[in-house]
Each structure stands twice: as C-alpha cells, then as structure tokens.
Design a protein around this motif. Structure first.
Motif, PDB file in Angstrom:
ATOM      1  N   ALA A  29       0.853  -1.208   0.000  1.00 26.26           N
ATOM      2  CA  ALA A  29       0.000   0.000   0.000  1.00 26.26           C
ATOM      3  C   ALA A  29       0.880   1.247   0.000  1.00 26.26           C
ATOM      4  N   LEU A  30       2.061   1.125  -0.618  1.00 26.53           N
ATOM      5  CA  LEU A  30       3.029   2.233  -0.719  1.00 26.53           C
ATOM      6  C   LEU A  30       3.289   2.894   0.640  1.00 26.53           C
ATOM      7  N   SER A  32       1.437   3.558   3.011  1.00 23.36           N
ATOM      8  CA  SER A  32       0.462   4.532   3.523  1.00 23.36           C
ATOM      9  C   SER A  32       0.213   4.229   4.997  1.00 23.36           C
ATOM     10  N   ARG A  64       8.614   0.351  -3.510  1.00 21.30           N
ATOM     11  CA  ARG A  64       8.710   1.438  -4.491  1.00 21.30           C
ATOM     12  C   ARG A  64       8.090   2.744  -4.003  1.00 21.30           C
ATOM     13  N   GLY A  69       1.004   8.691   2.351  1.00 19.07           N
ATOM     14  CA  GLY A  69       0.129   9.480   3.222  1.00 19.07           C
ATOM     15  C   GLY A  69      -0.858   8.615   3.968  1.00 19.07           C
ATOM     16  N   GLN A  70      -1.947   9.229   4.357  1.00 16.84           N
ATOM     17  CA  GLN A  70      -2.983   8.496   5.068  1.00 16.84           C
ATOM     18  C   GLN A  70      -3.455   7.312   4.229  1.00 16.84           C
ATOM     19  N   LEU A  72      -6.037   5.528   2.736  1.00 13.85           N
ATOM     20  CA  LEU A  72      -7.404   5.955   2.443  1.00 13.85           C
ATOM     21  C   LEU A  72      -8.399   4.806   2.582  1.00 13.85           C
ATOM     22  N   ALA A  73      -7.888   3.583   2.736  1.00 11.06           N
ATOM     23  CA  ALA A  73      -8.779   2.432   2.951  1.00 11.06           C
ATOM     24  C   ALA A  73      -8.900   2.083   4.437  1.00 11.06           C
ATOM     25  N   LEU A  77     -11.701   5.767   8.452  1.00  8.61           N
ATOM     26  CA  LEU A  77     -12.277   6.810   7.597  1.00  8.61           C
ATOM     27  C   LEU A  77     -13.676   6.461   7.121  1.00  8.61           C
ATOM     28  N   LEU A  92      -8.560  12.856  13.330  1.00 12.96           N
ATOM     29  CA  LEU A  92      -7.430  12.039  12.857  1.00 12.96           C
ATOM     30  C   LEU A  92      -6.180  12.910  12.647  1.00 12.96           C
ATOM     31  N   TYR A  97      -1.452  13.241  12.810  1.00 16.38           N
ATOM     32  CA  TYR A  97      -0.486  13.955  11.982  1.00 16.38           C
ATOM     33  C   TYR A  97       0.159  15.135  12.701  1.00 16.38           C
ATOM     34  N   ILE A 142       4.301  14.446  -4.029  1.00 17.38           N
ATOM     35  CA  ILE A 142       2.982  14.894  -4.504  1.00 17.38           C
ATOM     36  C   ILE A 142       2.194  15.439  -3.316  1.00 17.38           C
ATOM     37  N   ALA A 144      -0.878  15.598  -2.536  1.00 20.34           N
ATOM     38  CA  ALA A 144      -2.054  14.952  -3.152  1.00 20.34           C
ATOM     39  C   ALA A 144      -3.387  15.414  -2.555  1.00 20.34           C
ATOM     40  N   PHE A 145      -3.334  16.306  -1.593  1.00 22.28           N
ATOM     41  CA  PHE A 145      -4.528  16.624  -0.797  1.00 22.28           C
ATOM     42  C   PHE A 145      -5.670  17.227  -1.618  1.00 22.28           C
ATOM     43  N   ILE A 148      -8.362  15.138  -3.190  1.00 22.10           N
ATOM     44  CA  ILE A 148      -9.404  14.500  -2.378  1.00 22.10           C
ATOM     45  C   ILE A 148     -10.105  15.540  -1.500  1.00 22.10           C
ATOM     46  N   ARG A 178       2.845  15.777  -9.620  1.00 18.36           N
ATOM     47  CA  ARG A 178       4.007  14.998  -9.174  1.00 18.36           C
ATOM     48  C   ARG A 178       5.285  15.784  -9.450  1.00 18.36           C
TER      49      ARG A 178
HETATM   50  C1  LHQ Z   1      -2.955   3.243  -1.170  1.00 17.98           C
HETATM   51  C2  LHQ Z   1      -2.656   4.601  -0.954  1.00 17.98           C
HETATM   52  C3  LHQ Z   1      -3.264   5.259   0.129  1.00 17.98           C
HETATM   53  C4  LHQ Z   1      -4.338   3.265   0.644  1.00 17.98           C
HETATM   54  C5  LHQ Z   1      -1.579   3.933  -2.675  1.00 17.98           C
HETATM   55  N1  LHQ Z   1      -4.108   4.563   0.889  1.00 17.98           N
HETATM   56  N2  LHQ Z   1      -3.793   2.589  -0.357  1.00 17.98           N
HETATM   57  C6  LHQ Z   1      -5.264  12.963   6.828  1.00 17.98           C
HETATM   58  C7  LHQ Z   1      -6.453  12.731   7.564  1.00 17.98           C
HETATM   59  C8  LHQ Z   1      -7.568  12.083   7.034  1.00 17.98           C
HETATM   60  C9  LHQ Z   1      -7.860  11.748   5.854  1.00 17.98           C
HETATM   61  C10 LHQ Z   1      -7.099  11.860   4.728  1.00 17.98           C
HETATM   62  O1  LHQ Z   1      -5.770  12.185   4.715  1.00 17.98           O
HETATM   63  C11 LHQ Z   1      -4.975  12.733   5.571  1.00 17.98           C
HETATM   64  C12 LHQ Z   1      -3.647  13.073   5.094  1.00 17.98           C
HETATM   65  C13 LHQ Z   1      -3.274  12.575   3.745  1.00 17.98           C
HETATM   66  O2  LHQ Z   1      -2.271  11.942   3.602  1.00 17.98           O
HETATM   67  S1  LHQ Z   1      -4.290  12.942   2.435  1.00 17.98           S
HETATM   68  C14 LHQ Z   1      -3.458  12.200   1.063  1.00 17.98           C
HETATM   69  C15 LHQ Z   1      -3.643  10.720   1.036  1.00 17.98           C
HETATM   70  N3  LHQ Z   1      -2.882  10.152  -0.037  1.00 17.98           N
HETATM   71  C16 LHQ Z   1      -3.238  10.217  -1.303  1.00 17.98           C
HETATM   72  O3  LHQ Z   1      -4.235  10.802  -1.670  1.00 17.98           O
HETATM   73  C17 LHQ Z   1      -2.381   9.460  -2.271  1.00 17.98           C
HETATM   74  C18 LHQ Z   1      -3.146   8.308  -2.881  1.00 17.98           C
HETATM   75  N4  LHQ Z   1      -2.301   7.559  -3.769  1.00 17.98           N
HETATM   76  C19 LHQ Z   1      -2.026   7.921  -5.027  1.00 17.98           C
HETATM   77  O4  LHQ Z   1      -2.442   8.956  -5.499  1.00 17.98           O
HETATM   78  C20 LHQ Z   1      -1.178   6.990  -5.825  1.00 17.98           C
HETATM   79  O5  LHQ Z   1      -1.213   5.722  -5.244  1.00 17.98           O
HETATM   80  C21 LHQ Z   1       0.304   7.445  -5.927  1.00 17.98           C
HETATM   81  C22 LHQ Z   1       0.366   8.689  -6.836  1.00 17.98           C
HETATM   82  C23 LHQ Z   1       0.890   7.756  -4.572  1.00 17.98           C
HETATM   83  C24 LHQ Z   1       1.117   6.323  -6.588  1.00 17.98           C
HETATM   84  O6  LHQ Z   1       0.495   5.948  -7.795  1.00 17.98           O
HETATM   85  P1  LHQ Z   1       0.928   4.581  -8.507  1.00 17.98           P
HETATM   86  O7  LHQ Z   1       2.409   4.511  -8.574  1.00 17.98           O
HETATM   87  O8  LHQ Z   1       0.183   4.508  -9.790  1.00 17.98           O
HETATM   88  O9  LHQ Z   1       0.491   3.404  -7.506  1.00 17.98           O
HETATM   89  P2  LHQ Z   1      -0.971   2.848  -7.227  1.00 17.98           P
HETATM   90  O10 LHQ Z   1      -1.946   3.980  -7.185  1.00 17.98           O
HETATM   91  O11 LHQ Z   1      -1.253   1.743  -8.183  1.00 17.98           O
HETATM   92  O12 LHQ Z   1      -0.814   2.305  -5.742  1.00 17.98           O
HETATM   93  C25 LHQ Z   1      -0.243   1.023  -5.481  1.00 17.98           C
HETATM   94  C26 LHQ Z   1      -1.045   0.370  -4.397  1.00 17.98           C
HETATM   95  O13 LHQ Z   1      -0.985   1.178  -3.226  1.00 17.98           O
HETATM   96  C27 LHQ Z   1      -2.531   0.314  -4.777  1.00 17.98           C
HETATM   97  O14 LHQ Z   1      -3.063  -0.840  -4.216  1.00 17.98           O
HETATM   98  P3  LHQ Z   1      -3.423  -2.109  -5.141  1.00 17.98           P
HETATM   99  O15 LHQ Z   1      -3.968  -3.127  -4.160  1.00 17.98           O
HETATM  100  O16 LHQ Z   1      -4.405  -1.643  -6.139  1.00 17.98           O
HETATM  101  O17 LHQ Z   1      -2.108  -2.530  -5.756  1.00 17.98           O
HETATM  102  C28 LHQ Z   1      -3.108   1.522  -4.082  1.00 17.98           C
HETATM  103  O18 LHQ Z   1      -4.478   1.400  -3.792  1.00 17.98           O
HETATM  104  C29 LHQ Z   1      -2.294   1.540  -2.801  1.00 17.98           C
HETATM  105  N5  LHQ Z   1      -2.258   2.893  -2.241  1.00 17.98           N
HETATM  106  N6  LHQ Z   1      -1.804   4.994  -1.919  1.00 17.98           N
HETATM  107  N7  LHQ Z   1      -3.000   6.531   0.420  1.00 17.98           N
END
Ligand code: LHQ
Length: 271
Positions: A29-30, A32, A64, A69-70, A72-73, A77, A92, A97, A142, A144-145, A148, A178
């Motif tokens: 989950a990178l 997270s 990788r 970040g958080q 999201l699953a 939440l 949260l 944080y 990124i 990324a906030f 969402i 990015r």
């Molecule tokens: C993930 C995540 C993730 C779960 C990748 N969660 N699984 C505070 C308080 C409350 C609420 C919200 O937030 C916060 C603070 C924050 O941090 S808000 C920002 C939260 N983070 C994001 O919005 C980033 C979400 N992720 C992405 O945009 C992409 O994954 C990035 C650009 C980081 C990477 O993209 P890719 O290289 O294409 O990888 P991917 O998207 O295919 O991710 C790989 C796996 O990691 C995938 O799972 P899967 O089972 O399908 O292989 C994703 O679901 C999982 N993952 N980020 N934050």
C-alpha cells in the motif's frame, strides 16, 4: 511454518552504531499510514529519542514508495454514508499527523529522510519535516490533498511556504502535480539526489556525519531556525544570544574549540 507476507511487520528498525534506521514496511500500500503503522512509527521514534546512544535517525520506506500518506482504505475513515465525517478527519489529523509533525520538529537528534519512491500527501510532508531530505532519482513528491478535497496537513501549510515560498507552495498544493526528485531539489525541498541503488549508502553516510557532530547544537540549530521564523530581527538576535550562551558553556563546545586548537578530530560527548 508459512513465510510471513513482506509487509506483515509494519515497521523495521535497524541500528548501526549511533544511527537508527526506521523503515516503513507496508510496501503493498506504498507504506500509507494506517493506525497500526502510525502507532508503530510513533513508538519507534519514542524509543530512538529515549536511547541516548542514538545520535541520528534515518526514516525510509520499503519497496517502491516512501509513504503515500494516510491509508485511504483505513476503516477509521469509513462511515455508513461511505465518506468520513469532517469531525473524524479533523480528529485524525489532530491525533495522528499533528503529533507526528511535532515529534519530528522537536526530535532530540537530527532526522534524515531517505526518500526511496513516491511520497504523497502526509507522506510528502512526513519527509519534509525531517532535517535533511535525500532522495533517490526515481523518487517523487505529490501534495495529493487537493485531489481528495483536503488541504496539506502534517505541517504542510507551515512548511511549504517556508521551504519554497508562497507562490510555489500554492502551485504545489493546488495542482497536486508529481514533482520529480530533481525538480524537488531545484526548488529546495531536497538536499541531495542520488542514483536509486546509492540511496541507502548516501543516507548512511550523511547520518554518520551528523552523528559525529555535537547533537545538542544540531538540535538547537533546528529549534532556533524554526523559532526565529516567527520573530522580528531583534528578538531573533536575542534568541541566538540566549541559546549561544547556554551552548557556549557545554562540554561539546569546549571539546570543539580544544580540538580545533590542538589540530585533532573532535570527540563529542553523549547527548
Ligand atoms: C494506497 C494509498 C493510500 C491506501 C496507494 N491509501 N492505499 C489525513 C487525515 C484524514 C484523511 C485523509 O488524509 C490525511 C492526510 C493525507 O495523507 S491525504 C493524502 C492521502 N494520499 C493520497 O491521496 C495518495 C493516494 N495515492 C495515489 O495517489 C497513488 O497511489 C500514488 C500517486 C501515490 C502512486 O500511484 P501509482 O504509482 O500509480 O500506484 P498505485 O496507485 O497503483 O498504488 C499502489 C497500491 O498502493 C494500490 O493498491 P493495489 O492493491 O491496487 O495494488 C493503491 O491502492 C495503494 N495505495 N496509496 N493513500
């Protein structure tokens, strides 16, 4: 006995001499941050802070990603309606944080972020809260906030304009693009970029250098720079005089000056 899944343990901790490396380990989950990883990270930071033999901490990620970040699953939440209530997200941020950002800004040793891959959302700001950021060439950052519907947290609103200026901070935060490691370095978010394979050695070399310096003075430098940011010049000068007065009486200062005069390497004491 079955082989454990690669991310069965959310965090790995290794100590080499005075350097402790904390590796986020949810690579699928990178890295997270769910509740378990966040709690493990806070405990590992507490343990490193309490161990006076540790003089530098390196924070990095397995796989990788550095940290997406958080999580999201994370069930925390989820609500009946499918989205988190404003109140629970606020809580949260307050409970996870804000303490994480404060822990790093007030940490009793230097902290190096070794950014091995994508650092997104609070994961990007986790890295930017560290004292020195070294990034693999393939790493990226990124804010990324906005995508969402949120604002930068984990100190992002405070850190970004201070690191890159208001215009760039807004560009990064509003667009959520990015930023490749070399772009991040050109903007001043990253101290050093190295080839991917060189990241552990590069981070270890920086950490060893920091660990050999007087820890107390390094930490006071960070605290004074952060505090001076909110002061006018006379107040900042008064702060410098106060801190310098205290450090000037320290064993580390005496040792540094003696070593210089005696033309020998300095040996700094425990922190
Ligand atoms: C993930 C995540 C993730 C779960 C990748 N969660 N699984 C505070 C308080 C409350 C609420 C919200 O937030 C916060 C603070 C924050 O941090 S808000 C920002 C939260 N983070 C994001 O919005 C980033 C979400 N992720 C992405 O945009 C992409 O994954 C990035 C650009 C980081 C990477 O993209 P890719 O290289 O294409 O990888 P991917 O998207 O295919 O991710 C790989 C796996 O990691 C995938 O799972 P899967 O089972 O399908 O292989 C994703 O679901 C999982 N993952 N980020 N934050």
């Amino acid at each position: 006995m079955s082989t454990p899944a690669p991310d069965a343990v959310p965090l790995k901790v290794d100590t080499h001499g005075p350097v402790r490396t904390i590796t986020l380990n949810r690579p699928r989950a990178l890295n997270s941050l769910n509740g378990e990883l966040h709690a493990a990270l806070m405990l590992a930071l507490d343990a490193a802070a309490a161990d006076t033999a540790i003089r530098c901490v390196v924070l990095t990620g397995e796989g990788r990603g550095f940290c997406a970040g958080q999580d999201l699953a994370d069930p925390v939440l989820a609500t009946d309606g499918g989205g988190a209530s404003t109140e629970s997200i606020g809580r949260l941020v307050e409970e996870r944080y804000a303490p994480l950002a404060m822990r790093l800004r007030q940490f009793p040793t230097p902290v190096v972020a070794a950014v091995n891959g994508v650092a997104a959302g609070a994961g990007a700001n986790l890295a930017l809260n560290c004292d020195i950021v070294v990034a693999a060439r393939s790493a990226s950052f990124i804010q990324a906030f906005s995508k969402i519907g949120l604002i930068p947290d984990c100190g992002g609103t405070w850190l970004l304009p201070r690191l890159v200026g208001r215009g760039r901070a807004l560009g990064l935060a509003l667009l959520g693009d990015r930023l490749e490691a070399e772009q991040a370095q050109a903007m001043g978010l990253v101290w050093q970029v190295c080839d991917d394979a060189e990241l552990p050695a590069t981070a270890a070399a920086l950490a060893a250098r920091l660990a050999a310096l007087p820890t107390g003075a390094l930490v006071e430098t960070r605290l004074a720079i952060d505090e001076a940011d909110g002061l006018d010049l006379p107040s900042a000068l008064a702060l410098e005089a106060r801190v310098q007065g205290r450090l000037g009486r320290s064993d580390d200062c005496r040792e540094g000056v003696s070593a210089f005069l005696e033309r020998r390497p300095a040996r700094f004491g425990s922190r």
